[in-house]
Design a protein around this motif. Structure first.
Motif, mmCIF file in Angstrom:
data_model
loop_
_atom_site.group_PDB
_atom_site.id
_atom_site.type_symbol
_atom_site.label_atom_id
_atom_site.label_comp_id
_atom_site.label_asym_id
_atom_site.label_seq_id
_atom_site.Cartn_x
_atom_site.Cartn_y
_atom_site.Cartn_z
ATOM 1 N N THR A 123 0.753 -1.098 -0.096
ATOM 2 C CA THR A 123 -0.059 0.057 -0.151
ATOM 3 C C THR A 123 0.960 1.132 -0.063
ATOM 4 N N LYS B 262 0.980 3.430 2.445
ATOM 5 C CA LYS B 262 1.205 3.565 3.678
ATOM 6 C C LYS B 262 2.547 2.622 3.970
ATOM 7 N N ASN B 263 2.708 1.402 3.617
ATOM 8 C CA ASN B 263 3.802 0.725 3.888
ATOM 9 C C ASN B 263 4.948 0.419 2.772
ATOM 10 N N SER C 214 3.386 8.709 -3.171
ATOM 11 C CA SER C 214 2.905 9.336 -1.874
ATOM 12 C C SER C 214 3.196 10.735 -1.872
ATOM 13 N N GLN D 184 -5.960 11.405 -3.597
ATOM 14 C CA GLN D 184 -5.626 10.640 -2.360
ATOM 15 C C GLN D 184 -6.582 9.411 -2.347
ATOM 16 N N ASP E 293 -5.230 5.633 -1.923
ATOM 17 C CA ASP E 293 -5.797 4.713 -1.060
ATOM 18 C C ASP E 293 -6.157 3.511 -1.504
#
Length: 205
Positions: free
Chosen positions: A126, A128-129, A136, A143, A147
């Protein structure tokens, strides 16, 4: 979305390979590229030598998520929207040989080992990871789209007959490679129709 998904994987993989390369290996982060490996035998083949090349070779709709309702409840009523298409992507990661390296094949095999090692260590991706992706910080990408980038990667094994057909269709000589199946890439057009809440039911005869 397909391009973003592959770019996310490329960014993370390039960082890993660069940090774990063997001494004497000249590969840089810019040498892990998204490109068509079928052009390896073209006049510009030097652009693809001594690199890790990520090539999309097939797309497949995820049939288990195909039949979904197009009616969604919202505070303002019912929103009608065509359900998204979820794709599985099949990518070929080829470790090409450097023309001026004495141990080119050995370096190519080691790079391929790093690819397999990387995806064995990390299978789910993802935004985030994935700290090394440039996606990003890209303000041109919504956004909501960021996501929706949730990828699951698994090694996909080919038979010898399938390998022969694959490289035959690519029109090039086989180099060390691995194929991966990426689940699930979400594709959806941003169009919708909103129906108001039903507040009165008339039973006129």
């Amino acid at each position: 979305m397909i391009g973003l998904a592959l770019k996310l994987l490329r960014d993370e993989l390039s960082e890993y390979v660069f940090r774990n390369k063997r001494p004497g290996d000249s590969i840089t982060q810019d040498d892990i590229i998204l490109h068509n490996i079928a052009l390896m035998e073209s006049e510009n083949s030097s652009d693809l030598s001594n690199k890790l090349v990520i090539t999309l070779v097939n797309t497949e709709e995820e049939s288990t998520l195909k039949n979904r309702s197009n009616a969604l409840k919202t505070p303002n009523g019912i929103k009608y929207v065509e359900p998204p298409v979820f794709l599985n992507l099949y990518i070929l990661i080829s470790s090409t040989l450097g023309q001026d390296l004495q141990d080119a094949y050995e370096f190519a095999l080691h790079r391929l080992s790093l690819v397999i090692q990387f995806f064995q260590t990390k299978k789910n991706f993802t935004i985030k990871n994935s700290p090394f992706t440039t996606i990003s910080n890209d303000t041109n990408i919504l956004q909501e789209i960021k996501d929706d980038l949730r990828l699951n990667v698994e090694l996909y094994t080919l038979t010898f007959e399938q390998i022969n057909h694959l490289w035959g269709s690519l029109g090039g000589k086989q180099v060390p490679f691995a194929m991966y199946k990426i689940r699930l890439v979400k594709i959806q057009e941003d169009t919708k129709v909103i129906a108001p809440i039903i507040e009165e039911i008339r039973t006129d005869s």
